[in-house]
Structures are given as C-alpha cells and as structure tokens.
Scaffold this active site. Structure first.
Site, PDB file in Angstrom:
ATOM      1  N   ASP A  82      23.111-108.610 -26.445  1.00 30.27           N
ATOM      2  CA  ASP A  82      23.685-109.794 -27.082  1.00 30.27           C
ATOM      3  C   ASP A  82      25.216-109.736 -26.965  1.00 30.27           C
ATOM      4  O   ASP A  82      25.826-108.713 -27.303  1.00 30.27           O
ATOM      5  CB  ASP A  82      23.261-109.788 -28.557  1.00 30.27           C
ATOM      6  CG  ASP A  82      23.605-111.073 -29.287  1.00 30.27           C
ATOM      7  OD1 ASP A  82      23.673-112.128 -28.630  1.00 30.27           O
ATOM      8  OD2 ASP A  82      23.773-111.007 -30.526  1.00 30.27           O
ATOM      9  N   HIS A 213      23.022-119.930 -30.006  1.00 33.79           N
ATOM     10  CA  HIS A 213      23.476-118.829 -30.868  1.00 33.79           C
ATOM     11  C   HIS A 213      23.753-119.404 -32.249  1.00 33.79           C
ATOM     12  O   HIS A 213      23.757-120.618 -32.455  1.00 33.79           O
ATOM     13  CB  HIS A 213      24.764-118.220 -30.300  1.00 33.79           C
ATOM     14  CG  HIS A 213      24.520-117.325 -29.131  1.00 33.79           C
ATOM     15  ND1 HIS A 213      24.744-115.979 -29.188  1.00 33.79           N
ATOM     16  CD2 HIS A 213      24.050-117.590 -27.895  1.00 33.79           C
ATOM     17  CE1 HIS A 213      24.428-115.448 -28.015  1.00 33.79           C
ATOM     18  NE2 HIS A 213      24.010-116.402 -27.208  1.00 33.79           N
TER      19      HIS A 213
HETATM   20  P1  13P Z   1      23.524-116.056 -36.833  1.00 33.48           P
HETATM   21  O1  13P Z   1      24.734-115.385 -37.354  1.00 33.48           O
HETATM   22  O2  13P Z   1      23.502-117.517 -37.161  1.00 33.48           O
HETATM   23  O3  13P Z   1      22.251-115.386 -37.242  1.00 33.48           O
HETATM   24  O4  13P Z   1      23.589-115.966 -35.216  1.00 33.48           O
HETATM   25  C1  13P Z   1      23.209-114.796 -34.551  1.00 33.48           C
HETATM   26  C2  13P Z   1      23.583-114.818 -33.115  1.00 33.48           C
HETATM   27  O5  13P Z   1      23.952-115.808 -32.529  1.00 33.48           O
HETATM   28  C3  13P Z   1      23.469-113.542 -32.388  1.00 33.48           C
HETATM   29  O6  13P Z   1      23.965-113.642 -31.090  1.00 33.48           O
HETATM   30  O1  G3H Z   2      26.401-112.845 -32.876  1.00 33.96           O
HETATM   31  C1  G3H Z   2      26.487-111.710 -33.310  1.00 33.96           C
HETATM   32  C2  G3H Z   2      25.328-111.046 -33.937  1.00 33.96           C
HETATM   33  O2  G3H Z   2      25.074-111.545 -35.223  1.00 33.96           O
HETATM   34  C3  G3H Z   2      25.502-109.563 -33.908  1.00 33.96           C
HETATM   35  O3  G3H Z   2      26.388-109.179 -34.893  1.00 33.96           O
HETATM   36  O4  G3H Z   2      28.095-107.984 -33.572  1.00 33.96           O
HETATM   37  O5  G3H Z   2      27.860-107.605 -36.052  1.00 33.96           O
HETATM   38  O6  G3H Z   2      26.133-106.731 -34.462  1.00 33.96           O
HETATM   39  P1  G3H Z   2      27.192-107.784 -34.751  1.00 33.96           P
HETATM   40 ZN    ZN Z   3      25.585-115.028 -30.852  1.00 36.01          ZN
END
Ligand code: 13P
Ligand code: G3H
Ligand code: ZN
Length: 311
Positions: A82, A213
């Site tokens: 991600d 996202h």
């Molecule tokens: P949220 O913070 O809305 O759960 O989004 C998560 C996300 O986009 C992770 O890449």
């Molecule tokens: O978009 C980001 C996700 O919520 C992951 O969050 O980078 O704190 O692990 P993080």
């Molecule tokens: Zn994201």
C-alpha cells in the site's frame, strides 16, 4: 493455494458490479480477523501492507502470517504493498513475495509520476506482479505524509488514458473526494464524492479497474464507544456506505479500508479493559479485538463491497 494477483479478482468484480476489500494489516490478530470474515462469507481478499506496517511488524513476519492465512483458509488472497513510496520499496516487496504493489507517485509532477510508475511496472511484470498507480491527491494522513484539504486535488480525467497507456499499470487509484484517516468531513457538512469524475474516467478507460483509497465510513458507534471508555477523538464523519456501494457497482474494483479497522479494534480493546480491569493476559483482550475486526470486515463485505460468495 498460493497468493493470487488481482487480475482475475478485478475482472470478475468489474463484470459483477462489486469490489474487493483491501484491508491494511499490521499484526496477526488483524490478519486473522479479516480472513475469518472472508471465510465466513466466502469472499476474496486483498491484504495490504504499508511502509509503516513493514517498519512495525517486519516484512518477513507479515509475509509468513499471510502465507499461514492462505494455508488455513484456501481463499484467493492477494498481498499488496500500500502506498509504495519509491522503486526500491516496490522492488523489495516484489522480490520478497508480494503479488501486487502500489507505486504512489501522486505527489510528483505528472511526467515524474509516469516515469517512476513505468519503471515499477516493468520490474513487477517481469516478476509476475501487478501494479496500482495513482493520479490525483487525497487529503489526510498516511505514514508520515500529511496532505491538507487545500493541497488535495481531484484526478483530471483527461490524463488517465495517457497515464495508463504510458505506464502499463494494472489498476488506477483516483481522487474523487475520499480522504485518509478518521477525520474526513466535519460534522454538519454533507459528504460528497465526485461521481462525475469517476464516470468520465470509466468512459475513458472501459473495463479498467479503478481503486478508491480513504474509503472508511467512520461508524459513529465506534467513535462513541472509544470516548465512552476513556479515549479522546475529535468528531468527524466518514464516507457514507451507500456512496461506496454505488462506486463498487461502477468501475471501482478495489476499496481501501484501514481506519474503520483501527476504530473497531480500539473500541473493543478499550471496552474490554474497562469492563475487566483485572485482565492482563493479552489473549483476553486481543480476542474481542480480533472479533471486532471480523465483524467489521463482514459488515463491509455485505454492505459496501458486495463480494460475499465470490471467492
Ligand atoms: P482509510 O483511512 O479511509 O481507512 O483509508 C485507508 C487507505 O486508503 C489505505 O491505503
Ligand atoms: O493510507 C494509509 C493507510 O491507512 C496505512 O496507514 O501508513 O499509518 O500504516 P499507515
Ligand atoms: Zn490509501
């Protein structure tokens, strides 16, 4: 069953008018809660790992936990990076067993985003791994990056064909008004998504999987529970679930959810420890936390994603 890529998942989701949930994982209980929900509802899953998750839990631990989930459940599961910040991180995940990576060049000037994304795609495809790119910038917090609402920018539909053709990406994240974190819209404001942009992107890229996202809904009962049991949170609202369901029926094939899992887990932990002040065995308080993750993911599969029975 080995890890799968998202290719078949997305083709089926596009044709079937549903989306696959991409849930962020950071530890064993979160992984178990998610896959137990997938098992209960026979749903395909994307488990995604951020740079911060790799720093917290260690790449190898996370890969081995996901391999265990595959072995135990037999579900189709993709393991996805991600918000890959650069080529080196993407390469490390491709070499280290992931089946899908995101290269997030959304903050770069357009030509640099194209060049960086193309470089990742070439390496990934040579290794049987699929790639998600991003155009447009979401507001909110992810890892150590904090994008203010003023700096956020919607995706420009007139760029998407050029971007996909020149980079070779397998899916595209777009910005239509969702944002990262638990504070998306101030209470009293009316959440709105730019469905006109999504529609135009879908017209320009027929059959091509789009990613959303920042798609947590921030259920108010969990915010209330966190406050009731001693937590502090600013009031905020998330993305209404009916809007996400609508997007899933359109070109959106992947919906990212992290904050709602955090809220569910934290609410369950706070409640359990408040109601059971004598408990100090982690299994006692992590069990309800894991169950809360499972219940949240089941809710998403049934009410937002529409992917129950599609494994
Ligand atoms: P949220 O913070 O809305 O759960 O989004 C998560 C996300 O986009 C992770 O890449
Ligand atoms: O978009 C980001 C996700 O919520 C992951 O969050 O980078 O704190 O692990 P993080
Ligand atoms: Zn994201």
């Amino acid at each position: 069953m080995p890890l799968v890529t998202t290719t078949k998942m997305f083709a089926d989701a596009y044709a079937g008018g549903y989306a696959i949930g991409a849930f962020n994982v950071n530890d064993m209980e979160i992984i178990q809660g998610i896959v137990q929900a997938g098992q209960a509802l026979n749903a395909p899953l994307i488990l995604q790992v951020s740079k911060g998750a790799r720093a917290y839990a260690n790449h190898t631990y996370l890969v081995k936990l996901v391999e265990a989930a595959l072995e135990v459940t037999g579900l189709p599961i993709a393991l996805h990076l991600d918000h890959g910040p650069d080529f080196a991180t993407c390469k490390s995940c491709i070499d280290g067993g992931f089946s899908s990576v995101m290269i997030d060049g959304s903050h770069l000037p357009y030509e640099e985003n194209v060049a960086e994304t193309k470089k990742v795609v070439e390496y990934a495809h040579a290794h049987g791994v699929v790639v998600e790119g991003e155009l447009g910038q979401l507001a909110g917090v992810e890892d150590d990056v904090n994008v203010s609402a003023e700096d956020a920018s919607y995706t420009k539909p007139e760029q998407v064909q050029d971007f996909v053709a020149r980079t070779g990406v397998d899916s595209l994240a777009i910005a239509i008004g969702t944002s990262h974190g638990a504070f998306k819209f101030k209470p009293g404001t009316k959440p709105q998504l730019r469905f006109d942009i999504l529609r135009e992107v879908a017209q320009r890229l027929p059959g091509f999987p789009i990613v959303l996202h920042g798609a947590s809904s921030v259920p108010q009962e969990f915010v209330a529970q966190i406050k009731q049991y001693g937590g502090a949170m600013d009031d905020a609202i998330g993305i209404p679930e009916d809007m996400l369901r609508e997007a899933a029926k359109m070109a959106v094939c992947k919906i990212n959810i992290d904050s709602d899992l955090r809220l569910a887990m934290t609410a369950a932990l706070r409640r359990h420890l408040t109601e059971n002040p004598g408990h100090f065995d982690p299994r006692q308080y992590l069990s309800p936390a894991r169950n809360a993750i499972q219940a949240m993911v089941e809710h998403k599969i049934e009410n937002v994603l529409g992917c129950a029975g599609k494994a």
